[in-house]
Design an enzyme around this catalytic site. Structure first.
Site, PDB file in Angstrom:
ATOM      1  N   TYR A 139       0.841  -1.204   0.000  1.00 53.56           N
ATOM      2  CA  TYR A 139       0.000   0.000   0.000  1.00 53.56           C
ATOM      3  C   TYR A 139       0.878   1.256   0.000  1.00 53.56           C
ATOM      4  O   TYR A 139       0.731   2.137  -0.849  1.00 53.56           O
ATOM      5  CB  TYR A 139      -0.923  -0.043   1.240  1.00 53.56           C
ATOM      6  CG  TYR A 139      -1.571   1.262   1.574  1.00 53.56           C
ATOM      7  CD1 TYR A 139      -2.483   1.848   0.692  1.00 53.56           C
ATOM      8  CD2 TYR A 139      -1.275   1.926   2.768  1.00 53.56           C
ATOM      9  CE1 TYR A 139      -3.079   3.064   1.002  1.00 53.56           C
ATOM     10  CE2 TYR A 139      -1.866   3.132   3.079  1.00 53.56           C
ATOM     11  CZ  TYR A 139      -2.770   3.698   2.198  1.00 53.56           C
ATOM     12  OH  TYR A 139      -3.353   4.900   2.493  1.00 53.56           O
ATOM     13  N   ARG A 221       0.406   4.580  16.724  1.00 50.73           N
ATOM     14  CA  ARG A 221      -0.008   5.362  15.556  1.00 50.73           C
ATOM     15  C   ARG A 221      -0.404   6.771  15.997  1.00 50.73           C
ATOM     16  O   ARG A 221      -0.795   7.004  17.133  1.00 50.73           O
ATOM     17  CB  ARG A 221      -1.226   4.709  14.871  1.00 50.73           C
ATOM     18  CG  ARG A 221      -0.937   3.341  14.259  1.00 50.73           C
ATOM     19  CD  ARG A 221      -0.100   3.476  12.996  1.00 50.73           C
ATOM     20  NE  ARG A 221       0.170   2.192  12.374  1.00 50.73           N
ATOM     21  CZ  ARG A 221       1.210   1.412  12.671  1.00 50.73           C
ATOM     22  NH1 ARG A 221       2.076   1.782  13.597  1.00 50.73           N
ATOM     23  NH2 ARG A 221       1.385   0.268  12.035  1.00 50.73           N
ATOM     24  N   ARG A 281       0.457  -8.377  12.158  1.00 56.59           N
ATOM     25  CA  ARG A 281      -0.061  -8.244  10.799  1.00 56.59           C
ATOM     26  C   ARG A 281       1.128  -7.927   9.895  1.00 56.59           C
ATOM     27  O   ARG A 281       1.915  -7.032  10.208  1.00 56.59           O
ATOM     28  CB  ARG A 281      -1.109  -7.123  10.761  1.00 56.59           C
ATOM     29  CG  ARG A 281      -1.900  -7.046   9.479  1.00 56.59           C
ATOM     30  CD  ARG A 281      -2.946  -5.948   9.549  1.00 56.59           C
ATOM     31  NE  ARG A 281      -2.344  -4.626   9.531  1.00 56.59           N
ATOM     32  CZ  ARG A 281      -3.031  -3.483   9.571  1.00 56.59           C
ATOM     33  NH1 ARG A 281      -4.350  -3.524   9.666  1.00 56.59           N
ATOM     34  NH2 ARG A 281      -2.416  -2.331   9.538  1.00 56.59           N
ATOM     35  N   GLY A 283       3.638  -6.435   7.441  1.00 59.80           N
ATOM     36  CA  GLY A 283       3.841  -5.096   6.876  1.00 59.80           C
ATOM     37  C   GLY A 283       3.617  -3.943   7.833  1.00 59.80           C
ATOM     38  O   GLY A 283       3.698  -2.781   7.429  1.00 59.80           O
TER      39      GLY A 283
HETATM   40  N1  UDP Z   1      -4.999  -3.401  14.332  1.00 54.10           N
HETATM   41  C1  UDP Z   1      -5.280  -4.383  15.270  1.00 54.10           C
HETATM   42  N2  UDP Z   1      -6.456  -5.071  15.160  1.00 54.10           N
HETATM   43  C2  UDP Z   1      -7.347  -4.838  14.157  1.00 54.10           C
HETATM   44  C3  UDP Z   1      -7.060  -3.814  13.209  1.00 54.10           C
HETATM   45  C4  UDP Z   1      -5.870  -3.119  13.329  1.00 54.10           C
HETATM   46  O1  UDP Z   1      -4.493  -4.644  16.189  1.00 54.10           O
HETATM   47  O2  UDP Z   1      -8.383  -5.512  14.114  1.00 54.10           O
HETATM   48  C5  UDP Z   1      -3.734  -2.654  14.464  1.00 54.10           C
HETATM   49  C6  UDP Z   1      -2.847  -2.716  13.231  1.00 54.10           C
HETATM   50  O3  UDP Z   1      -2.093  -3.920  13.216  1.00 54.10           O
HETATM   51  C7  UDP Z   1      -1.988  -1.467  13.445  1.00 54.10           C
HETATM   52  C8  UDP Z   1      -2.984  -0.480  14.099  1.00 54.10           C
HETATM   53  O4  UDP Z   1      -4.044  -1.294  14.631  1.00 54.10           O
HETATM   54  O5  UDP Z   1      -0.972  -1.730  14.374  1.00 54.10           O
HETATM   55  C9  UDP Z   1      -3.579   0.508  13.123  1.00 54.10           C
HETATM   56  O6  UDP Z   1      -4.044  -0.228  12.006  1.00 54.10           O
HETATM   57  P1  UDP Z   1      -5.110   0.334  10.977  1.00 54.10           P
HETATM   58  O7  UDP Z   1      -5.420  -0.762  10.008  1.00 54.10           O
HETATM   59  O8  UDP Z   1      -6.255   0.952  11.728  1.00 54.10           O
HETATM   60  O9  UDP Z   1      -4.353   1.532  10.245  1.00 54.10           O
HETATM   61  P2  UDP Z   1      -2.907   1.576   9.504  1.00 54.10           P
HETATM   62  O10 UDP Z   1      -1.945   2.077  10.546  1.00 54.10           O
HETATM   63  O11 UDP Z   1      -2.591   0.231   8.975  1.00 54.10           O
HETATM   64  O12 UDP Z   1      -3.154   2.584   8.418  1.00 54.10           O
END
Ligand code: UDP
Length: 324
Positions: A139, A221, A281, A283
């Protein structure tokens, strides 16, 4: 200004369209409704249901658009690791077709939704626009690729381009009788998933990894309220300068861990949210926190709703009345 908003039926695109209309601009929304919602398109906007690859239908020579705001794209970092071809095609190939249409129609300005994911695991925090760009997921790589395309387009063809690198967008726009928020199907983002659990639509929240090099082991984040983010687009439109590609990070400069997000969601919703620790997760960078000093200095942008409480309570209010 006469504006074309791609992805105007999506989350950030629909909130920004609202602000653009309220500021007196004329808005045409172009959206293929694959992930967007027709009901999210402002009634005052002209709506065209089409793919960005077919933008030339709307961006005809003489159509007189003053700018394109390009929100349309795929955004799930996790999915981009298992279906990368989909991300390269939609976020790069189709965006390049849009850029061809912009050039052919002589549109002078272009505002692009880029992302913090272009930086990957930062060497230094907070992250400035000059930081090393080494995306850890497809992404981020696709968004960075299109950022590069915009840089050359601006220099070669005198486009006034601005990339806004969003950190984690949250909250909803709730004002003047309008309620516009986040709806993805399937949902992949942390805050809306937490709200699904609070609303009893999902049994438990899985936190992806608790062995990251952060204070509590979960990823950190930088969350930004969608209303603050949308305002930055209006400022970017004013600041866009022919022949330049400007790039701004947009975040609050505060990091919250996934566990902290859950704690605030518990306070806001009053629900004891069941949490399970799941594997990492693919990446995911450990920590992403923005320096938005440049946006503050050059755009005069000041985030107003910068607490996680404000973001989650607006998101919860939208979720209960429109999604649950
Ligand atoms: N995350 C999580 N559980 C979920 C969805 C997201 O622990 O069901 C974590 C994800 O691994 C990351 C953080 O929440 O560490 C933010 O992820 P999100 O997908 O909301 O946004 P990104 O930072 O990927 O744009």
């Amino acid at each position: 200004m006469k504006l074309l908003v791609t992805g105007g039926a999506g989350y950030v695109g629909s909130v920004t369209s609202r602000l653009l209309l309220d500021a007196g601009h004329e808005v045409t929304v172009l959206d293929n409704l694959v992930t967007g919602f027709r009901s999210a398109v402002a009634p005052e906007a002209t709506f065209v249901e089409a793919d960005i690859a077919d933008a030339a239908q709307v961006l005809t020579p003489g159509s007189g658009f003053d700018a394109v705001l390009h929100f349309a794209g795929l955004i799930a970092a996790g999915e981009s690791m298992t279906k990368p071809e989909k991300y390269w095609h939609d976020n790069v190939v189709k965006s390049l077709a849009l850029l061809d249409a912009v050039r052919a129609a002589g549109v002078p300005r272009f505002i692009f939704s880029s992302t913090a994911a272009v930086y990957g695991n930062p060497v230094e925090l907070p992250i400035t626009e000059n930081a090393v760009k080494a995306p850890t997921n497809t992404y981020g790589a696709t968004k960075l690729t299109f950022d590069h395309a915009l840089t050359s387009e601006a220099f070669a063809h005198n486009l006034a381009a601005v990339s806004l690198r969003y950190f984690n967008v949250a909250g909803a726009y709730i004002a003047d009788g309008h309620e516009i928020g986040e709806r993805h199907d399937p949902e992949t983002h942390l805050i809306p998933i937490t709200l699904q659990v609070a609303a009893g639509k999902r049994e438990k929240l899985q936190i992806f990894g608790d062995d990251y090099p952060t204070a509590d082991g979960t990823c950190v984040r930088d969350y930004i309220h969608v209303q603050d983010l949308a305002r930055a687009h209006l400022l970017a439109l004013d600041a866009a300068t022919a022949g330049e590609h400007r790039i701004y990070n947009l975040g609050n400069g505060n990091g919250f861990s996934n566990r902290q997000v859950v704690e605030v969601a518990r306070e806001v919703t009053g629900v004891e949210l069941p949490v399970e620790i799941a594997p990492r997760r693919e990446g995911d960078p450990a920590t992403l926190v923005a320096s938005s000093a440049l946006a503050r200095e050059e755009l005069g942008w000041v985030p107003e709703k910068n607490t996680l409480q404000a973001m989650i309570s607006d998101a919860w209010s939208f979720y209960r009345s429109h999604v649950a």
